[in-house]
Design a protein around this motif. Structure first.
Motif, short mmCIF file in Angstrom:
data_model
loop_
_atom_site.label_atom_id
_atom_site.label_comp_id
_atom_site.label_asym_id
_atom_site.label_seq_id
_atom_site.Cartn_x
_atom_site.Cartn_y
_atom_site.Cartn_z
N ASN A 14 -3.13 34.16 -79.34
CA ASN A 14 -2.30 34.47 -77.52
C ASN A 14 -1.20 34.53 -77.77
OD1 ASN A 14 -4.75 34.45 -76.99
ND2 ASN A 14 -4.46 31.86 -76.55
N GLY A 15 -0.66 35.54 -79.02
CA GLY A 15 1.28 36.33 -78.83
C GLY A 15 1.60 34.68 -79.57
N ARG A 16 1.27 33.51 -79.50
CA ARG A 16 2.16 32.72 -80.36
C ARG A 16 1.73 32.29 -82.35
NH1 ARG A 16 6.50 30.95 -78.12
NH2 ARG A 16 6.47 29.08 -78.78
N VAL A 17 2.19 32.05 -83.30
CA VAL A 17 1.90 31.60 -84.23
C VAL A 17 1.69 30.41 -84.26
CG1 VAL A 17 2.73 30.68 -86.65
CG2 VAL A 17 3.93 33.11 -85.52
N PHE A 49 0.44 38.76 -91.10
CA PHE A 49 0.38 38.61 -89.88
C PHE A 49 -0.99 38.54 -89.81
CE2 PHE A 49 4.65 39.14 -89.50
CZ PHE A 49 4.89 38.90 -88.47
N TYR A 50 -1.35 37.76 -89.14
CA TYR A 50 -3.70 37.85 -88.59
C TYR A 50 -3.17 37.44 -87.23
CZ TYR A 50 -4.49 37.54 -93.69
OH TYR A 50 -4.24 38.24 -95.01
N ASP A 51 -3.66 38.14 -86.28
CA ASP A 51 -4.25 38.32 -85.00
C ASP A 51 -5.39 37.82 -85.02
OD1 ASP A 51 -5.12 37.94 -82.66
OD2 ASP A 51 -3.96 40.74 -82.80
N ILE A 52 -6.06 36.23 -85.25
CA ILE A 52 -6.88 35.40 -85.67
C ILE A 52 -8.13 35.44 -84.36
CG2 ILE A 52 -6.17 34.12 -87.45
CD1 ILE A 52 -5.53 32.06 -85.03
N ARG A 59 -11.07 42.81 -79.22
CA ARG A 59 -9.98 43.82 -78.59
C ARG A 59 -9.30 43.73 -79.32
NH1 ARG A 59 -5.90 40.54 -79.84
NH2 ARG A 59 -6.29 38.09 -79.63
N PRO A 60 -8.68 44.59 -79.29
CA PRO A 60 -8.15 45.54 -80.79
C PRO A 60 -6.72 45.05 -81.68
CG PRO A 60 -7.43 46.90 -78.65
CD PRO A 60 -8.50 45.76 -79.07
N THR A 61 -5.70 44.86 -82.37
CA THR A 61 -4.70 44.25 -82.88
C THR A 61 -3.37 43.68 -81.33
OG1 THR A 61 -6.25 44.70 -84.92
CG2 THR A 61 -3.25 44.19 -84.69
N ASP A 62 -2.91 42.85 -81.86
CA ASP A 62 -1.62 43.12 -80.30
C ASP A 62 -0.70 44.57 -80.88
OD1 ASP A 62 0.62 42.14 -79.17
OD2 ASP A 62 0.39 40.45 -79.17
N ILE A 63 -0.71 45.32 -80.70
CA ILE A 63 0.18 46.42 -81.12
C ILE A 63 1.55 45.87 -81.16
CG2 ILE A 63 0.63 49.00 -81.23
CD1 ILE A 63 -1.74 48.18 -82.90
N GLY A 82 -9.15 42.16 -85.92
CA GLY A 82 -8.77 43.17 -84.31
C GLY A 82 -9.01 44.67 -85.10
N VAL A 83 -9.10 44.79 -86.49
CA VAL A 83 -9.09 45.76 -86.52
C VAL A 83 -10.98 46.76 -87.05
CG1 VAL A 83 -8.65 47.70 -88.92
CG2 VAL A 83 -7.06 46.11 -87.91
N SER A 84 -11.14 47.78 -86.52
CA SER A 84 -13.02 47.87 -86.38
C SER A 84 -12.99 49.25 -86.76
CB SER A 84 -13.81 47.64 -85.48
OG SER A 84 -12.77 47.74 -83.83
N ASP A 85 -12.16 49.96 -86.89
CA ASP A 85 -11.65 51.72 -87.71
C ASP A 85 -11.17 51.80 -87.79
OD1 ASP A 85 -10.44 52.49 -85.64
OD2 ASP A 85 -13.35 52.68 -84.59
N VAL A 86 -10.93 52.92 -88.68
CA VAL A 86 -10.12 53.71 -89.11
C VAL A 86 -8.51 54.77 -88.76
CG1 VAL A 86 -9.06 56.20 -90.03
CG2 VAL A 86 -10.82 55.09 -91.27
N SER A 87 -9.02 54.55 -87.04
CA SER A 87 -8.07 54.94 -86.03
C SER A 87 -7.53 52.99 -85.33
CB SER A 87 -8.76 55.05 -84.95
OG SER A 87 -9.49 54.75 -83.98
N ASP A 88 -8.66 51.82 -85.63
CA ASP A 88 -7.10 51.16 -85.17
C ASP A 88 -6.18 50.78 -86.64
OD1 ASP A 88 -8.82 50.88 -82.95
OD2 ASP A 88 -9.88 49.02 -83.99
N MET A 89 -6.80 50.99 -87.53
CA MET A 89 -6.14 51.36 -88.99
C MET A 89 -4.70 51.37 -88.49
SD MET A 89 -8.47 51.81 -91.91
CE MET A 89 -7.84 49.85 -93.32
N GLU A 90 -4.67 53.36 -88.54
CA GLU A 90 -4.12 53.97 -88.05
C GLU A 90 -2.53 53.50 -87.31
OE1 GLU A 90 -4.58 57.44 -86.27
OE2 GLU A 90 -2.20 58.87 -87.08
N ARG A 91 -3.02 52.52 -85.91
CA ARG A 91 -2.78 52.64 -84.23
C ARG A 91 -1.32 51.14 -85.54
NH1 ARG A 91 -6.53 53.80 -81.26
NH2 ARG A 91 -8.12 52.19 -81.75
N VAL A 92 -2.09 50.23 -85.85
CA VAL A 92 -1.59 48.89 -87.02
C VAL A 92 -0.05 50.12 -87.59
CG1 VAL A 92 -1.59 46.90 -88.40
CG2 VAL A 92 -3.01 47.39 -86.81
N ILE A 93 -0.41 50.86 -88.67
CA ILE A 93 0.60 51.35 -89.59
C ILE A 93 1.43 52.27 -88.77
CG2 ILE A 93 0.72 53.18 -91.24
CD1 ILE A 93 -2.52 51.92 -92.20
N LEU A 94 1.39 53.14 -87.95
CA LEU A 94 2.30 53.52 -87.16
C LEU A 94 2.90 52.80 -85.78
CD1 LEU A 94 0.14 56.83 -85.63
CD2 LEU A 94 1.61 56.81 -87.85
#
Lengths: 258, 188
Positions: A14-17, A49-52, A59-63, A82-94
């Motif tokens: 929830n946005g906190r470590v 970072f793990y969005d646990i 839900r997808p990773t907290d971009i 929160g990564v479930s496919d290649v487009s999720d990976m792309e959002r994280v990398i971009l």
């Protein structure tokens, strides 16, 4: 000489470590961006970072968090959860992450490793794995892969899975021992070494770091290329500089200028 | 203003963010005209040499990039963007590259205990560490300004010929020392 990497791991809920032991007793540790800057300034070589809660909440990773971290630090960092496919990976990398870590997803769908490596390069795809000591006859190494936060046993041998993931294109493998996780009693050196010797890609020791000698053992005895630290630095018991000082004294090459 | 060449060779977010941190305005482009007109050019790149060369040809960028690297404007090649400034790479069965520098790019030998790709922080000229991710390296030669050792090989980790700079490591991900290098290039 290539130095051994010290990688603080930040579990974000929830946005906190937060820090828990085997997914229990979560304690609030602070803001992810502030902690990223503090660790980067303090000499951490990389962050993860793990969005646990992302996967559990479907839900997808907290971009927003990934982008805020990327704007604030100039060292590499990986993101998992929160990564479930290649487009999720792309959002994280971009958004500015250097690497994306996949774990349970890759067990369900190993092809994600190959697809991610083809799309972004193997150096962007990290396989995280949670092996546990096991007498399952299907696991000749003596270590079985678990998924979903140690809740499910897969019947997969940890060393075989590491080899297969590297063949598929994983650029790095994080070996997070279920037995050692959160104990601060030292890394699980046996499985770390078995995997480090079995795969051609860098291996990151994870789970159990409590004092600098534990990292020295991971590097000198288990031949890890990098090591993850969490509780020992989050609590303030050790700084990255103190860890590196002790490692250098133990003959481990570490980055000295930052 | 700095122009960053986008030839579909990797993610440019970190490069953009590093220049933003230094207050330097950047434009990301694949337009050869904009590269020709640019006062200073960054030529990044992650990936494989052959597809990088194919992309440069397809986008009509080969001559514009070569001119930018050789006509005295500040030019900065990063990682694959440094490797393809050389004449030839062993990658993908052998690829002729831009030939701005006459040397060769080779694959790291297989050495026990040295994983390939090299991933992590390594010293340049025995001094500060920078962040590297690479499986191939440029040989030593008169172009060598920075030297680094891995897998029993000493290789060119940095080139500095007047205002033509190039580095095998990623200054944009190399913390404070990386930002200082970029600041130095912006002032050259």
């Amino acid at each position: 000489m290539l130095t051994k990497r010290i990688i603080p791991c930040l579990d974000v809920r929830n946005g906190r470590v937060t820090k828990g032991v085997k997914f229990k007793n979560n304690i609030d540790l602070g803001d992810p961006v502030e902690m990223a800057v503090a660790y980067s300034d303090g000499g951490a070589d990389e962050l993860v970072f793990y969005d646990i809660t992302a996967s559990a909440e479907r839900r997808p990773t907290d971009i927003g968090m990934v982008a805020a971290v990327a704007e604030s630090i100039r060292i590499p960092f990986a993101v998992g959860g929160g990564v479930s496919d290649v487009s999720d990976m792309e959002r994280v990398i971009l958004a500015g992450a250097e690497k994306v870590s996949v774990n349970s997803l890759a067990v369900r769908n190993p092809q994600i490793i190959a697809d991610g490596a083809k799309e972004f390069g193997a150096q962007c795809v990290v396989l995280g794995m949670d092996p546990v000591r096991s007498d399952n006859p299907k696991c000749p190494s003596g270590y079985e892969i678990t998924t979903r936060g140690f809740r499910e046993f897969t019947g997969m041998d940890a060393v075989e899975w590491a080899k297969r993931a590297a063949d598929l294109g994983a650029g790095e493998i994080v070996v997070n021992s279920v037995d050692a996780d959160g104990t601060r009693a030292g890394f699980e050196l046996t499985i770390t070494r078995l995997i480090a010797e079995a795969v051609p890609v860098p291996v990151v020791a994870s789970g159990g770091a409590g004092q600098p000698s534990h990292l020295a053992d991971a590097f000198n005895l288990a031949h890890a290329d990098a090591a993850i630290v969490a509780g020992m630095v989050h609590t303030g018991d050790w700084t990255i500089a103190q860890i590196k000082h002790d490692l250098a004294a133990a003959g481990v090459p570490v980055r000295k200028v930052w | 203003m700095t122009v960053i060449v986008d030839y579909r060779a990797g993610n440019l977010t970190s490069v953009k963010l590093a220049f933003a941190a230094l207050g330097e305005p950047v434009e990301v482009t694949n337009d050869p005209g904009k590269v020709r007109a640019a006062p200073r050019v960054v030529f990044p790149g992650v990936g494989a040499a052959r597809s990088a060369m194919d992309n440069l040809r397809e986008l009509g960028l080969v001559e514009a990039v070569k001119d930018a690297a050789t006509d005295g404007r500040p030019f900065l090649g990063i990682c694959l963007g440094m490797q393809i400034l050389f004449a030839h790479s062993e990658e993908d069965g052998g690829v002729d590259t831009l030939g701005v520098l006459s040397g060769q790019v080779r694959k790291f030998p297989s050495v026990p205990g040295c994983k390939v790709p090299e991933i992590g922080w390594n010293q340049v000229n025995g001094d500060a560490e920078y962040y590297f991710v690479h499986s191939y390296y440029a040989e030593l030669g008169p172009w060598t300004f920075g030297k680094t050792e891995y897998a029993g090989v000493e290789f060119t980790s940095m080139v500095k010929q007047g205002r033509l700079w190039a580095c095998q490591f990623h200054p944009e991900k190399s913390g404070r020392v990386g930002l200082e290098l970029l600041k130095g290039w912006l002032a050259c």
